[in-house]
Design an enzyme around this catalytic site. Structure first.
Site, PDB file in Angstrom:
ATOM      1  CD  GLU A 234      29.294  72.825   3.070  1.00 31.89           C
ATOM      2  OE1 GLU A 234      28.932  73.763   3.670  1.00 31.89           O
ATOM      3  OE2 GLU A 234      30.377  71.840   2.493  1.00 31.89           O
ATOM      4  CB  CYS A 268      28.207  81.131   2.482  1.00 31.37           C
ATOM      5  SG  CYS A 268      29.055  80.110   1.720  1.00 31.37           S
TER       6      CYS A 268
HETATM    7  P1  NAP Z   1      19.059  79.789  -3.367  1.00 29.47           P
HETATM    8  O1  NAP Z   1      17.681  80.290  -3.093  1.00 29.47           O
HETATM    9  O2  NAP Z   1      18.663  78.321  -2.420  1.00 29.47           O
HETATM   10  O3  NAP Z   1      19.518  79.042  -4.845  1.00 29.47           O
HETATM   11  C1  NAP Z   1      19.965  77.482  -4.409  1.00 29.47           C
HETATM   12  C2  NAP Z   1      20.589  76.594  -5.393  1.00 29.47           C
HETATM   13  O4  NAP Z   1      18.828  75.685  -4.884  1.00 29.47           O
HETATM   14  C3  NAP Z   1      19.517  76.780  -7.152  1.00 29.47           C
HETATM   15  O5  NAP Z   1      20.273  76.341  -8.189  1.00 29.47           O
HETATM   16  C4  NAP Z   1      18.292  77.572  -6.908  1.00 29.47           C
HETATM   17  O6  NAP Z   1      17.711  77.318  -8.228  1.00 29.47           O
HETATM   18  C5  NAP Z   1      18.133  75.858  -5.939  1.00 29.47           C
HETATM   19  N1  NAP Z   1      16.430  75.803  -5.579  1.00 29.47           N
HETATM   20  C6  NAP Z   1      16.034  76.820  -4.233  1.00 29.47           C
HETATM   21  N2  NAP Z   1      14.589  76.801  -3.816  1.00 29.47           N
HETATM   22  C7  NAP Z   1      14.681  74.994  -4.082  1.00 29.47           C
HETATM   23  C8  NAP Z   1      13.903  74.153  -3.552  1.00 29.47           C
HETATM   24  N3  NAP Z   1      13.094  74.595  -3.257  1.00 29.47           N
HETATM   25  N4  NAP Z   1      14.372  72.865  -4.801  1.00 29.47           N
HETATM   26  C9  NAP Z   1      14.933  72.290  -4.825  1.00 29.47           C
HETATM   27  N5  NAP Z   1      16.477  73.385  -5.041  1.00 29.47           N
HETATM   28  C10 NAP Z   1      16.061  75.042  -4.831  1.00 29.47           C
HETATM   29  O7  NAP Z   1      20.022  80.440  -2.687  1.00 29.47           O
HETATM   30  P2  NAP Z   1      20.878  81.563  -3.264  1.00 29.47           P
HETATM   31  O8  NAP Z   1      20.117  82.434  -3.442  1.00 29.47           O
HETATM   32  O9  NAP Z   1      21.265  81.038  -4.689  1.00 29.47           O
HETATM   33  O10 NAP Z   1      22.688  81.868  -2.830  1.00 29.47           O
HETATM   34  C11 NAP Z   1      22.190  82.171  -1.886  1.00 29.47           C
HETATM   35  C12 NAP Z   1      22.379  80.888  -0.644  1.00 29.47           C
HETATM   36  O11 NAP Z   1      23.171  80.251  -0.384  1.00 29.47           O
HETATM   37  C13 NAP Z   1      22.901  82.437   1.300  1.00 29.47           C
HETATM   38  O12 NAP Z   1      22.135  81.314   1.831  1.00 29.47           O
HETATM   39  C14 NAP Z   1      24.392  81.776   0.857  1.00 29.47           C
HETATM   40  O13 NAP Z   1      25.198  81.551   2.420  1.00 29.47           O
HETATM   41  C15 NAP Z   1      24.254  80.289   0.450  1.00 29.47           C
HETATM   42  N6  NAP Z   1      25.312  79.706   0.234  1.00 29.47           N
HETATM   43  C16 NAP Z   1      25.904  78.957   1.691  1.00 29.47           C
HETATM   44  C17 NAP Z   1      27.616  78.324   0.941  1.00 29.47           C
HETATM   45  C18 NAP Z   1      28.036  77.036   1.757  1.00 29.47           C
HETATM   46  O14 NAP Z   1      29.186  76.435   1.924  1.00 29.47           O
HETATM   47  N7  NAP Z   1      27.194  76.933   3.139  1.00 29.47           N
HETATM   48  C19 NAP Z   1      28.087  78.217  -0.831  1.00 29.47           C
HETATM   49  C20 NAP Z   1      27.367  79.707  -1.381  1.00 29.47           C
HETATM   50  C21 NAP Z   1      26.357  79.962  -0.577  1.00 29.47           C
HETATM   51  P3  NAP Z   1      16.311  78.298  -8.960  1.00 29.47           P
HETATM   52  O15 NAP Z   1      18.227  79.196  -9.031  1.00 29.47           O
HETATM   53  O16 NAP Z   1      16.291  78.123 -10.033  1.00 29.47           O
HETATM   54  O17 NAP Z   1      15.586  78.444  -8.006  1.00 29.47           O
END
Ligand code: NAP
Length: 465
Positions: A234, A268
């Site tokens: 997602e 999102c």
């Molecule tokens: P993020 O930086 O991708 O982090 C999400 C999760 O992934 C965190 O637990 C993060 O850990 C982990 N993570 C980051 N890089 C990783 C990697 N290379 N390998 C494995 N795990 C990794 O995203 P965010 O800033 O928290 O959230 C914002 C994004 O989420 C936006 O793009 C939003 O649109 C999207 N989102 C989508 C939905 C949906 O249902 N489609 C819902 C909500 C949010 P750390 O915190 O330790 O870095």
């Protein structure tokens, strides 16, 4: 990223946590697998009782966990309470409906006797230990919408939450334990993203679900692909909000503001690109900008606040870059476009409306994760559809029109996992949630979501001679 609680409204670091070491991770993995072997044999009734107990605890503790969420990531307290209530509702929904959603299927059309069989059916069995990598923006809801169906299906869960919401992450592990789920059924792992690869490669982990950014999704999917494990992704979104001449413009403009600034603009499924028919553009733009400019930005704990801070300093810097780039390339700022002067600390940003967007601007293609809206004027329905689809993302979409033929056209042609008419996108336990294109794949919620982490098993009985 350090694992710590930093209050985004003040910039103050409140608590810092040590990441788990290799030995502690090993213990939790072993527990998750051992728990699965036993938990998978429990009945739906037994699982439902535990999940209902978790929902009850969450209701009782709503105020405390809401304050924790607001402190950790800045959503308004009002929104945090609503999120906790929604989670309890989803738990009860799955407790009630999972038995029917996962009931054996006896395909009516299959005449197994033609093929030497006596009877056949489909059984939904659990997959095993599922790793959930989750984001901070809905720190309870994102986890519960995975955990409730996964646990009802008989799986066990490991939560790697975002590093800036450790207290909410620990609360979740504790909640399921106190509700009575056997030890190891649902555990929080306080680890950074660097630890994900080894956990995902571990043979005791059967599958993964990730909600977050595109780079994180790409990385997890690549690792899972290498070891042939199921994933649900997602990812981001840049949802269109189309307004056609037959719309109720006053309601459309008012709802547009909520759709854009909910969760301080960090959702999102927030509407991000506002695509308005030329006949109603001026009226919509004036009303929309008027309400956006009048929003109260401030302390998220204050119940009269509409928009709190962004969750991280980096998040605000990224948003500012997108606005600056658009302005440099000729966009007009109808309101906002800067940090509010009323806030001296924290990561606040004014609700902003940009018009005159062109394809050369980064904000046309990238997700604006904060209270910044882009306005487009279109001549007709064809142009509206083309522009709505002119994005790498395909999460959801919103359309305001009373015209049935137009509605059919949007349902046929919009490249998104949802089409919401005369309202704004929202998730509901009974309806599937997820996207296409670079918004990810797989579905959460509904029967589709609970079956993502099931072994869809064919059971065949040969003819008795
Ligand atoms: P993020 O930086 O991708 O982090 C999400 C999760 O992934 C965190 O637990 C993060 O850990 C982990 N993570 C980051 N890089 C990783 C990697 N290379 N390998 C494995 N795990 C990794 O995203 P965010 O800033 O928290 O959230 C914002 C994004 O989420 C936006 O793009 C939003 O649109 C999207 N989102 C989508 C939905 C949906 O249902 N489609 C819902 C909500 C949010 P750390 O915190 O330790 O870095």
């Amino acid at each position: 990223m350090p694992i710590e609680t930093v209050n985004p409204a003040t910039g103050e670091t409140l608590r810092t946590f040590e990441a788990l070491g290799t030995a502690e991770i090993e213990t939790k993995l072993a527990r998750a697998e051992a728990a699965f072997r036993q938990y998978r044999t429990t009945t739906f009734g037994e699982r439902a009782e535990l999940l209902r107990r978790a929902a009850g605890l969450l209701d009782e503790e709503r105020e405390d966990i809401a304050r924790t969420m607001t402190t950790e990531m800045g959503k308004t307290l009002v929104a945090a309470r609503a999120e906790a209530a929604k989670c309890a509702k989803a738990m009860r929904w799955y407790a009630e409906h999972a038995p029917a959603l996962l009931a054996d299927e006896h395909p009516a059309e299959v005449d197994v006797k033609d093929s030497g069989g006596d009877r056949a059916y489909v059984r939904y069995r659990p997959l095993g230990v599922v790793l959930a990598v989750m984001p901070w923006n809905f720190p309870l809801w994102q986890v519960v919408r995975f955990a409730a169906p996964a646990l009802m299906a008989g799986n066990t869960g490991l939560l790697k939450h975002a590093s800036n919401v450790p207290q909410t992450a620990l609360y979740l592990g504790d909640l399921f334990r106190r509700a009575g789920f056997p030890e190891g059924c649902f555990q929080t792992l306080l680890v950074g993203s660097g630890a994900v690869e080894a956990i995902l490669r571990d043979p005791r982990v059967a599958a993964a679900t990730l909600t977050g950014s595109e780079p994180a999704g790409r990385s997890v999917a690549a690792i899972a692909g290498d070891v042939v494990k199921r994933t649900v992704l997602e990812l981001g979104g840049s949802d269109p909000y189309v307004v056609m001449p037959s719309a109720d413009i006053e309601r459309a403009a008012k709802t547009a503001v909520t759709a854009r600034v909910q969760n301080n603009g960090q959702s999102c499924i927030a509407a991000k690109r506002f695509i308005v028919h030329a006949e109603v553009y001026d009226e919509f733009a004036a009303r929309f900008t008027g309400v956006m400019a009048a929003l109260r930005v401030g302390d998220p704990m204050d119940e009269s606040t509409d928009v709190g801070p962004l969750a991280t300093e980096q998040g605000r810097a990224d948003l500012e870059e997108l606005v600056t780039d658009a302005e440099r390339l000729g966009a007009t700022t109808l309101c906002g476009g800067q940090r509010p002067t009323s806030q001296t600390a924290g990561w606040f940003y004014e609700p902003t409306v940009l018009a005159g967007i062109t394809e050369r601007m980064r904000i046309h293609q990238e997700e604006a994760f904060g209270p910044v809206a882009t306005l487009y004027k279109v001549a007709d329905l064809d142009e509206a559809v083309r522009l709505a689809n002119d994005t790498p993302f395909g999460l959801s979409s919103n359309v305001w029109t009373q015209d049935g033929a137009e509605q059919e056209r949007f349902v046929r042609d919009l490249e998104a996992g949802g089409v919401f008419f005369n309202g704004m996108t929202a998730s509901h336990p009974a309806m599937p949630f997820g996207g296409v294109k670079r918004s990810g794949y797989g579905r959460e919620l509904s029967g589709h979501g609970i079956r993502e982490f099931c072994n869809i098993t064919t059971v065949w009985h040969g003819a008795v001679s």
